[in-house]
Design a protein around this motif. Structure first.
Motif, PDB file in Angstrom:
ATOM      1  N   ALA A 250      64.295 174.247  51.808  1.00  0.00           N
ATOM      2  CA  ALA A 250      63.022 173.855  51.401  1.00  0.00           C
ATOM      3  C   ALA A 250      62.362 174.058  53.106  1.00  0.00           C
ATOM      4  N   ALA A 251      61.307 174.373  53.050  1.00  0.00           N
ATOM      5  CA  ALA A 251      61.012 174.088  54.737  1.00  0.00           C
ATOM      6  C   ALA A 251      60.198 174.063  55.593  1.00  0.00           C
ATOM      7  N   SER A 252      58.810 173.763  55.027  1.00  0.00           N
ATOM      8  CA  SER A 252      58.072 173.348  55.812  1.00  0.00           C
ATOM      9  C   SER A 252      56.640 172.017  55.126  1.00  0.00           C
ATOM     10  N   ILE A 253      56.209 170.954  55.458  1.00  0.00           N
ATOM     11  CA  ILE A 253      55.660 169.871  54.739  1.00  0.00           C
ATOM     12  C   ILE A 253      54.173 170.142  55.073  1.00  0.00           C
ATOM     13  N   LEU A 254      52.993 169.404  53.827  1.00  0.00           N
ATOM     14  CA  LEU A 254      51.374 169.040  55.042  1.00  0.00           C
ATOM     15  C   LEU A 254      51.559 168.642  53.913  1.00  0.00           C
ATOM     16  N   LEU A 255      50.482 167.583  54.498  1.00  0.00           N
ATOM     17  CA  LEU A 255      48.974 166.779  53.554  1.00  0.00           C
ATOM     18  C   LEU A 255      48.018 167.627  53.759  1.00  0.00           C
ATOM     19  N   ASN A 256      47.761 167.029  52.850  1.00  0.00           N
ATOM     20  CA  ASN A 256      46.131 167.419  52.817  1.00  0.00           C
ATOM     21  C   ASN A 256      44.770 166.318  53.696  1.00  0.00           C
ATOM     22  N   GLN A 257      43.402 166.315  54.348  1.00  0.00           N
ATOM     23  CA  GLN A 257      43.431 165.870  54.897  1.00  0.00           C
ATOM     24  C   GLN A 257      43.511 164.446  55.101  1.00  0.00           C
ATOM     25  N   THR A 258      42.632 163.691  53.403  1.00  0.00           N
ATOM     26  CA  THR A 258      42.779 162.324  52.550  1.00  0.00           C
ATOM     27  C   THR A 258      43.691 162.180  52.173  1.00  0.00           C
ATOM     28  N   GLY A 259      45.351 163.515  52.354  1.00  0.00           N
ATOM     29  CA  GLY A 259      46.510 161.981  52.300  1.00  0.00           C
ATOM     30  C   GLY A 259      46.031 161.965  50.421  1.00  0.00           C
ATOM     31  N   GLU A 260      45.616 162.195  49.566  1.00  0.00           N
ATOM     32  CA  GLU A 260      45.914 162.499  48.678  1.00  0.00           C
ATOM     33  C   GLU A 260      47.310 163.946  48.004  1.00  0.00           C
ATOM     34  N   PHE A 261      47.234 164.515  48.182  1.00  0.00           N
ATOM     35  CA  PHE A 261      48.516 165.462  47.967  1.00  0.00           C
ATOM     36  C   PHE A 261      49.413 165.792  48.724  1.00  0.00           C
ATOM     37  N   LEU A 262      49.897 166.547  48.293  1.00  0.00           N
ATOM     38  CA  LEU A 262      51.407 166.937  49.791  1.00  0.00           C
ATOM     39  C   LEU A 262      51.872 168.198  49.206  1.00  0.00           C
ATOM     40  N   TYR A 263      52.035 168.998  50.216  1.00  0.00           N
ATOM     41  CA  TYR A 263      52.639 170.498  49.635  1.00  0.00           C
ATOM     42  C   TYR A 263      54.226 170.675  50.181  1.00  0.00           C
ATOM     43  N   ALA A 264      55.154 171.811  49.538  1.00  0.00           N
ATOM     44  CA  ALA A 264      55.825 171.804  50.124  1.00  0.00           C
ATOM     45  C   ALA A 264      56.770 173.340  49.835  1.00  0.00           C
ATOM     46  N   SER A 265      57.217 174.016  50.672  1.00  0.00           N
ATOM     47  CA  SER A 265      57.636 175.531  50.451  1.00  0.00           C
ATOM     48  C   SER A 265      59.219 175.199  50.761  1.00  0.00           C
ATOM     49  N   ASN A 266      59.977 176.006  49.686  1.00  0.00           N
ATOM     50  CA  ASN A 266      60.531 175.828  48.987  1.00  0.00           C
ATOM     51  C   ASN A 266      60.952 177.463  49.466  1.00  0.00           C
ATOM     52  N   ARG A 267      62.126 177.917  49.873  1.00  0.00           N
ATOM     53  CA  ARG A 267      62.444 179.497  50.652  1.00  0.00           C
ATOM     54  C   ARG A 267      64.123 179.451  49.539  1.00  0.00           C
ATOM     55  N   GLY A 268      63.530 180.859  48.732  1.00  0.00           N
ATOM     56  CA  GLY A 268      64.973 180.907  47.529  1.00  0.00           C
ATOM     57  C   GLY A 268      64.433 180.996  46.709  1.00  0.00           C
ATOM     58  N   GLU A 269      63.452 180.029  45.696  1.00  0.00           N
ATOM     59  CA  GLU A 269      62.239 179.523  44.354  1.00  0.00           C
ATOM     60  C   GLU A 269      60.971 180.386  45.272  1.00  0.00           C
ATOM     61  N   ASN A 270      61.053 180.569  46.508  1.00  0.00           N
ATOM     62  CA  ASN A 270      59.633 180.962  46.962  1.00  0.00           C
ATOM     63  C   ASN A 270      58.508 180.482  45.644  1.00  0.00           C
ATOM     64  N   SER A 271      58.357 179.169  46.452  1.00  0.00           N
ATOM     65  CA  SER A 271      57.618 178.227  46.074  1.00  0.00           C
ATOM     66  C   SER A 271      56.205 177.952  46.752  1.00  0.00           C
ATOM     67  N   ILE A 272      55.262 176.958  46.855  1.00  0.00           N
ATOM     68  CA  ILE A 272      55.066 175.948  46.904  1.00  0.00           C
ATOM     69  C   ILE A 272      55.112 174.515  46.121  1.00  0.00           C
ATOM     70  N   ALA A 273      55.871 173.541  46.213  1.00  0.00           N
ATOM     71  CA  ALA A 273      55.206 172.438  45.740  1.00  0.00           C
ATOM     72  C   ALA A 273      54.299 171.152  45.685  1.00  0.00           C
ATOM     73  N   LEU A 274      53.644 171.052  44.436  1.00  0.00           N
ATOM     74  CA  LEU A 274      52.161 170.079  45.355  1.00  0.00           C
ATOM     75  C   LEU A 274      52.881 168.838  44.462  1.00  0.00           C
ATOM     76  N   PHE A 275      52.886 167.945  45.226  1.00  0.00           N
ATOM     77  CA  PHE A 275      52.807 166.382  44.859  1.00  0.00           C
ATOM     78  C   PHE A 275      51.259 165.916  45.273  1.00  0.00           C
ATOM     79  N   GLN A 276      51.311 164.683  43.988  1.00  0.00           N
ATOM     80  CA  GLN A 276      50.008 163.391  44.394  1.00  0.00           C
ATOM     81  C   GLN A 276      50.487 162.504  44.580  1.00  0.00           C
ATOM     82  N   VAL A 277      49.802 162.266  46.095  1.00  0.00           N
ATOM     83  CA  VAL A 277      50.644 160.614  46.549  1.00  0.00           C
ATOM     84  C   VAL A 277      49.595 159.969  45.864  1.00  0.00           C
ATOM     85  N   ASN A 278      50.404 158.470  46.024  1.00  0.00           N
ATOM     86  CA  ASN A 278      49.912 157.758  45.748  1.00  0.00           C
ATOM     87  C   ASN A 278      49.629 156.175  46.974  1.00  0.00           C
ATOM     88  N   ALA A 279      48.681 156.444  47.275  1.00  0.00           N
ATOM     89  CA  ALA A 279      48.467 155.977  48.604  1.00  0.00           C
ATOM     90  C   ALA A 279      48.541 154.407  49.098  1.00  0.00           C
TER      91      ALA A 279
END
Length: 351
Positions: A250-279
């Motif tokens: 894993a490498a990079s992580i970010l949240l959208n401005q409202t904090g509803e969605f989180l994203y993470a990058s994977n080096r190997g799978e070469n993907s961006i993972a999406l998560f829903q956030v329970n505030a």
């Protein structure tokens, strides 16, 4: 709006970068248009723009230096101002304090955090503060031989600096006081053995911290006490899809401005993972992964308008651009593919 893109440039990194790329960002389409490139720089990797939007600072990865540039507000061009030894080896991250008078830097191969005092005209004055991170090395024989701080961002209140240490499997929390880093009442928290904490983001409600762990490709969720800086783990979740069985980091992580969605990058799978956030609870729910259309997404970045996510694919020398569905957080390729040699970081500037 201007965009600045850092890159790797050295043969040791098998790099094809030429320096710092300066681009115009089309906020309607997501297109990046190259304006200029600041060349003859060694691994100008992570970037930071001053709060007054007048200066750009860059660490030289694998080296021992940090440089300062003055920003032309009309053209976006950069004028070199100063270079300083950063008090350690392989600086990997930097952050400006709220006053633009101190620059905080993580030195990955010497296990120390420094603060550099800046002059009023954006140059370097001196190293003001230098602290080594204590602890026992993690179990990974090659990746965890000693302390390896990888990030040093201010929390949203600007009272604390939080430092994930990949080598020690620890996350440090410091009170910030005018260029000094003072261990908080709860100065660190240990992660899982072999996790390799790398970067973090904080939820807009300031109650939760999300740390991406490089070595075991996971995200750890922590409650964050805004009074004393105490971090308490409440969840650990994989960034990889269930059917992926290869090696990945894993490498990079970010949240959208409202904090509803989180994203993470994977080096190997070469993907961006999406998560829903329970505030309310802070916990994450895995949704799906999206192929980045390249290799080794070292960094992902969200445009200031929240409409696009950029994947900086270091080993395929391209930046992929995705539309963001604001309703459910899913990503859709724009099919705009830009060549940039060994891209590793990007910063937006709206003047």
């Amino acid at each position: 709006m201007f965009v600045y893109i850092g890159s790797r440039t050295t043969r040791e990194r098998n790099a094809r970068g030429e320096g710092i790329s300066i681009c115009h960002f089309n906020e309607a389409t997501g297109q990046l248009k190259l304006i200029n490139t600041v060349k003859d720089l060694v691994n100008p990797s992570y970037l930071a723009i001053s709060h007054n939007k007048q200066y750009l600072y860059v660490v030289h990865g694998d080296m021992c230096n940090v440089s300062a540039f003055k920003i032309n507000p009309v053209t976006g061009d950069l004028q070199w101002l100063d270079t300083l030894h950063c008090g350690g080896k392989n600086p990997v991250h930097l952050a400006l304090d709220p006053t633009d008078r101190y620059l905080i830097i993580s030195n990955h191969l010497t296990g120390n955090i420094v603060s550099i005092r800046l002059t009023e005209d954006g140059k370097f004055e001196r190293i003001q503060f230098n602290i080594n991170l204590p602890g026992k090395s993690g179990p990974h024989r090659t990746e965890q031989p000693f302390s390896k701080p990888h990030y040093n961002a201010f929390d949203l209140s600007r009272r604390f600096v939080i430092v994930p240490d990949k080598g020690l499997d620890k996350i440090f929390c410091f009170h910030y006081d005018n260029g000094k880093l003072i261990p908080s009442k709860y100065p660190s928290v240990e992660t899982r053995e072999g996790a390799g904490p790398r970067h973090y983001v904080q939820h807009p409600n300031q109650k939760y911290i999300y740390v991406i762990n490089e070595l075991d490709s996971s995200i750890a969720t922590y409650t964050f006490d805004q009074l004393d800086g105490k971090l308490t783990a409440i969840q650990n979740i994989s960034t990889l899809s269930n059917d992926y069985v290869g090696n990945s980091r894993a490498a990079s992580i970010l949240l959208n401005q409202t904090g509803e969605f989180l994203y993470a990058s994977n080096r190997g799978e070469n993907s961006i993972a999406l998560f829903q956030v329970n505030a309310s609870t802070g916990k994450l729910k895995f949704v799906e992964t999206f192929a980045v259309g390249g290799k080794t997404p070292r960094c992902i970045a969200l445009s200031p308008n929240g409409k696009f996510i950029f994947s900086l694919n270091e080993d395929s020398h391209n930046i992929s651009i995705f539309h963001v569905d604001c309703e459910n957080g899913t990503l859709r390729p724009t099919h705009i593919d830009n060549y940039f040699g060994s891209p590793v970081n990007m910063e937006f500037l709206d003047i």
